[in-house]
Design a protein around this motif. Structure first.
Motif, PDB file in Angstrom:
ATOM      1  N   UNK A  62       0.830  -1.197   0.000  1.00 58.38           N
ATOM      2  CA  UNK A  62       0.000   0.000   0.000  1.00 58.38           C
ATOM      3  C   UNK A  62       0.867   1.250   0.000  1.00 58.38           C
ATOM      4  N   UNK A  63       0.604   2.144  -0.939  1.00 58.43           N
ATOM      5  CA  UNK A  63       1.308   3.419  -1.016  1.00 58.43           C
ATOM      6  C   UNK A  63       0.285   4.505  -0.726  1.00 58.43           C
ATOM      7  N   UNK A  64       0.491   5.238   0.356  1.00 61.53           N
ATOM      8  CA  UNK A  64      -0.439   6.294   0.743  1.00 61.53           C
ATOM      9  C   UNK A  64      -0.453   7.395  -0.316  1.00 61.53           C
ATOM     10  N   UNK A  65      -1.603   8.002  -0.511  1.00 62.45           N
ATOM     11  CA  UNK A  65      -1.758   9.074  -1.481  1.00 62.45           C
ATOM     12  C   UNK A  65      -1.867  10.417  -0.786  1.00 62.45           C
ATOM     13  N   UNK A  66      -1.262  11.429  -1.390  1.00 66.16           N
ATOM     14  CA  UNK A  66      -1.447  12.811  -0.971  1.00 66.16           C
ATOM     15  C   UNK A  66      -2.308  13.458  -2.046  1.00 66.16           C
ATOM     16  N   UNK A  67      -3.153  14.378  -1.660  1.00 66.81           N
ATOM     17  CA  UNK A  67      -4.051  15.012  -2.621  1.00 66.81           C
ATOM     18  C   UNK A  67      -3.871  16.517  -2.620  1.00 66.81           C
ATOM     19  N   UNK A  68      -4.065  17.103  -3.784  1.00 68.32           N
ATOM     20  CA  UNK A  68      -4.077  18.549  -3.924  1.00 68.32           C
ATOM     21  C   UNK A  68      -5.329  18.946  -4.683  1.00 68.32           C
ATOM     22  N   UNK A  69      -5.996  20.012  -4.220  1.00 69.32           N
ATOM     23  CA  UNK A  69      -7.197  20.498  -4.907  1.00 69.32           C
ATOM     24  C   UNK A  69      -6.935  21.903  -5.428  1.00 69.32           C
ATOM     25  N   UNK A  70      -7.301  22.123  -6.685  1.00 70.35           N
ATOM     26  CA  UNK A  70      -7.135  23.438  -7.301  1.00 70.35           C
ATOM     27  C   UNK A  70      -8.160  24.399  -6.727  1.00 70.35           C
ATOM     28  N   UNK A  71      -7.688  25.560  -6.298  1.00 69.23           N
ATOM     29  CA  UNK A  71      -8.596  26.572  -5.736  1.00 69.23           C
ATOM     30  C   UNK A  71      -9.457  27.219  -6.805  1.00 69.23           C
ATOM     31  N   UNK A  72      -9.054  27.123  -8.075  1.00 61.22           N
ATOM     32  CA  UNK A  72      -9.802  27.772  -9.155  1.00 61.22           C
ATOM     33  C   UNK A  72     -10.898  26.890  -9.742  1.00 61.22           C
ATOM     34  N   UNK A  73     -10.600  25.584  -9.969  1.00 59.14           N
ATOM     35  CA  UNK A  73     -11.583  24.733 -10.655  1.00 59.14           C
ATOM     36  C   UNK A  73     -11.991  23.496  -9.877  1.00 59.14           C
ATOM     37  N   UNK A  74     -11.286  23.194  -8.768  1.00 56.20           N
ATOM     38  CA  UNK A  74     -11.664  22.053  -7.941  1.00 56.20           C
ATOM     39  C   UNK A  74     -11.080  20.721  -8.368  1.00 56.20           C
ATOM     40  N   UNK A  75     -10.239  20.700  -9.394  1.00 56.25           N
ATOM     41  CA  UNK A  75      -9.641  19.448  -9.846  1.00 56.25           C
ATOM     42  C   UNK A  75      -8.742  18.863  -8.760  1.00 56.25           C
ATOM     43  N   UNK A  76      -8.875  17.561  -8.527  1.00 52.39           N
ATOM     44  CA  UNK A  76      -8.033  16.868  -7.559  1.00 52.39           C
ATOM     45  C   UNK A  76      -6.840  16.230  -8.262  1.00 52.39           C
TER      46      UNK A  76
END
Length: 83
Positions: free
Chosen positions: A42-56
């Motif tokens: 298992x490889x843990x995931x980090x997430x980033x969300x765009x403040x302009x369009x919401x894309x993860x």
């Protein structure tokens, strides 16, 4: 926390980083990793969300992936159909 990484969808900068949750933590599990090892696949995931369009955007731990891939695989390769 924000960063100057550009969004892959709209090109805006300023991703907000965090984690995604379900009933448990989301993990990436590569195909063809030997079952009996001293570490989990298992490889843990980090997430980033765009403040302009919401894309993860997801990112994983490359060091752990490289360590898992250095273990000789005993299984057959699996065709994932262009994934």
């Amino acid at each position: 926390m924000t960063d100057s990484i550009a969004c892959t969808n709209c090109g805006a900068t300023g991703l907000v980083f965090g984690s995604c949750q379900s009933t448990g933590t989301l993990y990436f599990r590569p195909f063809n990793v030997p079952f009996l090892t001293f570490r989990t696949a298992d490889i843990a995931l980090k997430a980033g969300m765009c403040r302009a369009c919401g894309t993860l955007t997801f990112a994983g731990d490359l060091e752990k992936l490289r360590a898992l891939q250095s273990v000789p695989s005993q299984g057959k390769s699996m065709d994932v159909g262009g994934i």
